[in-house]
Scaffold this active site. Sequence first.
Site, PDB file in Angstrom:
ATOM      1  N   ASP A 176      37.230  75.770  19.263  1.00 54.49           N
ATOM      2  CA  ASP A 176      36.447  76.536  20.221  1.00 54.49           C
ATOM      3  C   ASP A 176      35.204  77.112  19.518  1.00 54.49           C
ATOM      4  O   ASP A 176      34.509  76.390  18.810  1.00 54.49           O
ATOM      5  CB  ASP A 176      37.315  77.637  20.850  1.00 54.49           C
ATOM      6  CG  ASP A 176      36.705  78.250  22.099  1.00 54.49           C
ATOM      7  OD1 ASP A 176      36.764  77.605  23.161  1.00 54.49           O
ATOM      8  OD2 ASP A 176      36.142  79.351  22.010  1.00 54.49           O
ATOM      9  N   TYR A 306      28.413  83.702  23.827  1.00 50.04           N
ATOM     10  CA  TYR A 306      28.019  82.521  24.603  1.00 50.04           C
ATOM     11  C   TYR A 306      26.524  82.526  24.876  1.00 50.04           C
ATOM     12  O   TYR A 306      25.900  81.467  25.000  1.00 50.04           O
ATOM     13  CB  TYR A 306      28.775  82.472  25.925  1.00 50.04           C
ATOM     14  CG  TYR A 306      30.203  82.004  25.820  1.00 50.04           C
ATOM     15  CD1 TYR A 306      30.571  80.724  26.210  1.00 50.04           C
ATOM     16  CD2 TYR A 306      31.212  82.848  25.354  1.00 50.04           C
ATOM     17  CE1 TYR A 306      31.881  80.284  26.122  1.00 50.04           C
ATOM     18  CE2 TYR A 306      32.522  82.429  25.269  1.00 50.04           C
ATOM     19  CZ  TYR A 306      32.848  81.143  25.656  1.00 50.04           C
ATOM     20  OH  TYR A 306      34.147  80.729  25.557  1.00 50.04           O
ATOM     21  N   HIS A 360      44.322  73.433  23.952  1.00 48.83           N
ATOM     22  CA  HIS A 360      43.203  74.158  23.355  1.00 48.83           C
ATOM     23  C   HIS A 360      43.662  75.248  22.393  1.00 48.83           C
ATOM     24  O   HIS A 360      42.956  75.586  21.447  1.00 48.83           O
ATOM     25  CB  HIS A 360      42.359  74.777  24.473  1.00 48.83           C
ATOM     26  CG  HIS A 360      41.041  75.310  24.033  1.00 48.83           C
ATOM     27  ND1 HIS A 360      40.040  74.505  23.546  1.00 48.83           N
ATOM     28  CD2 HIS A 360      40.542  76.578  24.008  1.00 48.83           C
ATOM     29  CE1 HIS A 360      38.978  75.245  23.249  1.00 48.83           C
ATOM     30  NE2 HIS A 360      39.264  76.504  23.511  1.00 48.83           N
TER      31      HIS A 360
END
Length: 386
Positions: A176, A306, A360
């Site tokens: 990630d 982000y 994930h």
Amino acid sequence: MVKPFRISIPQQEVDDLFLRLKQARWPSIFCEEPWALGTDHSFMKRLIDYWGSEYNWREQENWLNSFPQFIENVDGMNIHFVHVRGEGVSSQPLLITHGWPGSFMEMLKMVPYLTTPSLFGGNAKDAFDVIIPSIPGFAFSDKPTRPGVGSRHVAGLWAKLMERLGYERFFVQGGDIGAGISTWLSLMHPNRVMGLHLNFIPGSYKPPLSQETPPIRDEEQNFLNKVTDWMEREGAYGAVHKTKPETIAFALSDSPIGLASWIVEKFQAWSDCNGNIEASFSLDELLTNISIYWFTNTIASSIRIYAEGPKVPLSFSKEQQVIVKTGISIFPKELPMPPRSWVERGYNVTYWEHVNKGGHFAAMENPKLFAEQLHLFFHSVNAPSV
């Protein structure tokens, strides 16, 4: 100076959480297949009921504190990290970086397999010193107060942290957001990174393409099509995080139920659970990760990365590629993963393995299996050339 750290949430904050849970106002129920439109109502009701009654934060806090934790100030920012030394005298340093909506906590079940392999049928000479820092804005690390703290900046902090800990050279692992940070580390410090392991390819990765490179293959185009389709179906959270993170932060910082919904939906959607989230995670595991976000009030600061990361995107060219030996483990329920040919355009791939289960959050879902992947790859890096 490195300082020991223990988690100790004031009781008044625990009491405040329970009060908020009791005062929940629930949305109306809409008849649809569970999880089809997002977080399932019936699961959330059960999760919150458990959080407010049976869940014991103090027990979980004690478990977290069973792992040695520290704080070090790097470039004016306090960095929280777990540091567990391996058995024997030949353990090698391994820096592991988490992502969102995980935390340092998602890696902890894997630590014993890496630091004390002899307890699980392995050899003590294969032990690692494991370092798991909390990204700035996550858990107990400082929250950034200015722009610019993206993946590249964090990679620079990690390099300095490892130097402070006495590790001139080290292995790195990431998934990630951690995959981007680990990739930046390998680009910036190829002489210090002994090997790079990824279980996710950073979303910002764009391999060098020019008139001199081979044309895009069918398998690569299929991957790009899958990414487009995935973004249409699953990418709403990322669009919000990248463009208007402050807007959603007010709601998630004020409501533990809203926070839990925002996080738990990703654990369900991105894990190898066949629709049943409890097949991959216990309620205690889910709530401990969520509670870390709640008690540290870090949902706003965590999602800002982000928006910050793309300001300095990963840049690959003929002159700038990852020359560090790179291992890739592909778990079946991971987000869309590119084919090997696409990754090899920018990384020095020496290990490529399809794993038979996991998603994930593979280190949390299958810690033993994930640790085995790390042992296999890093052992291959250390193996003498024939």
